[in-house]
Design an enzyme around this catalytic site. Sequence first.
Site, PDB file in Angstrom:
ATOM      1  N   GLU A 157      24.696 -19.766 -16.120  1.00  0.00           N
ATOM      2  CA  GLU A 157      25.107 -20.955 -16.873  1.00  0.00           C
ATOM      3  C   GLU A 157      25.326 -20.619 -18.348  1.00  0.00           C
ATOM      4  O   GLU A 157      24.388 -20.673 -19.154  1.00  0.00           O
ATOM      5  CB  GLU A 157      24.042 -22.055 -16.776  1.00  0.00           C
ATOM      6  N   GLU A 245      24.701 -23.899  -7.675  1.00  0.00           N
ATOM      7  CA  GLU A 245      23.466 -24.637  -7.968  1.00  0.00           C
ATOM      8  C   GLU A 245      23.771 -26.117  -8.110  1.00  0.00           C
ATOM      9  O   GLU A 245      24.712 -26.494  -8.809  1.00  0.00           O
ATOM     10  CB  GLU A 245      22.829 -24.104  -9.252  1.00  0.00           C
TER      11      GLU A 245
END
Length: 587
Positions: A157, A245
């Site tokens: 991320e 995710e």
Amino acid sequence: MSIKKNIYLRLLASFMLLSPIQVIALEPISTDGNKVLVGGETRGLAGMSLFWSNTGWGGEKFYTTETVERLKNEWGVELIRAAIGVDEYGGYAMFPEENDQRLRTVIDAAIENNIYVIVDWHTHDAHKEWPLAKKFFRQIAKDYGQYSNIIYEIYNEPLKVSWVNHIKPYAEDIISEIRKYDPDNLIVVGTPNWSQDVDIASYDPISGFDNIAYTLHFYAGTHKAELRRKAEIALNNNIPLFVTEWGTVNADGDGSVDKSSTTKWIKFLKKHSISHANWSVNDKAEGASIIQHGKSLDHLTDSGKLVKSIIQKWVNTDKTGQITPPTIHINAESYSEMRGIQTETCFDVGGGKNLGWLDEGDWMTYEVDIPETGSYEVKYRVASLDGGGLKLEKAGGTPVFGKLEIPATHAWQAWTDVSHHVKLSKGKQRIAIAVTKGGWNLNWFELHLVSEPLTPEPILDTRALFIEAEHFENMSGIGVEATTDTSGGQNIGWLDKGDWFSYYIEPPVSGKYLVSYRVAGKHGGELQIEKAGGQTIYGKLSVPDTNGWQNWTTISHEIELSAEKQRIAISVPKGGWNINWFKFEAI
């Protein structure tokens, strides 16, 4: 067992003895345009993500072969994600050997269990540590690149950093290093702003390499239609997405499960065949954990129960998000208890054994787990010289679910199917087939849900009867843009004649409602509020010319509504206006 099958199993067993890892090649993953292909076919995979691997964080205890085996066998996961923490305390940068061993345990277990494994470089600053990332992925590609199980996630991320200046150059360098040793396994690239700005990546995608996908992350409690719109832009720009995710709760990993938003997201993923891994396999005391604090996989949280159900039903869900009911197939000789029956060799298709010598008063019981309450078609594979009869009942005789006559097939091994419909309740239970008239054989029976209780429940707007226009359930022809109205956010625009957008609502009482709309437009127009589908029109309203697409005003009219869950739509008889929100107030 056939001679051919026996020889095959002996050869397979010999090969397994020679190999440290059981190798049953998985279908390779590739990309084509905006699709991720599994074995050359468009198909999304469903699985779980482990928690951070960092030493001392608590989630590392689930990096075991047992965890992978149980998730495969009990949940039906098709992939597992190993989230290898990097620069946080206890991560790979501090304890490389410990974290590497955890990763390899999971990779080996995935290969042994014939599922895919995402090797996730779990950091927010990968572009600051290129050499470490290159070394890590170089070694994994060297050691495991020959296995089609491997999926590389090279940047979990990224934060609010530049795609062009930071993420893309880093990704190109790491991809180039991986491709020296692994020419074709899928590589997933993180995107800006916590892997949400997939639209930005789609305007300048990576070129020169095959089988590249882009990361999309969401948490259902926080991320709604706005993020799905970004995903749609990316797909329209022809890049493939992979949700490595996602969570059922808020973006901080905590809070209660947002079931309605989760359902909407799962429908979106299924519609576009997007693979996904839920966060996370852990017992941390937070909403996203699937395991209760201090417990095992036998004790699931609310999130765990919902996600397990989603994964188990994923392969039985069509692209509209509707769940195709599974068929329960039971071989007749697999009874729990019986009275008066015998088995014999069966010459029906599939071979095996069948039940025979059935006389009036005989019975056999079976343990079943009915997935949903509803109407089931029960099909029986039977043969009979002169005909007979049966009844399906709860073990013990009460209640009786249904009765059926068995036709004469004129031979003990001349097989045919007969069926009837019965009502069954959800849950584990013992059912019995009792013989009301003997003289027939039974090979197998099946239960298939034919009613519709498995349809996902309506997605209700959580703000009661105040609805942001962009939070539509479905639509045709519209667009979404940023609004400069006082509330900020987004509005619906580009409305033309024939466009529409629909919502689920549940008015608290039946009667009259004042419906107010926040609108803007340059030329004026008209709206119509109706029952979705257009069968019932509740009211029409002229939209005034506000002399600007962002010059907002509020208009209203009165309509009649009933107090029930329902699906309404706003349609456009005349275009040329925008809408920010609308609300219902009982009069």
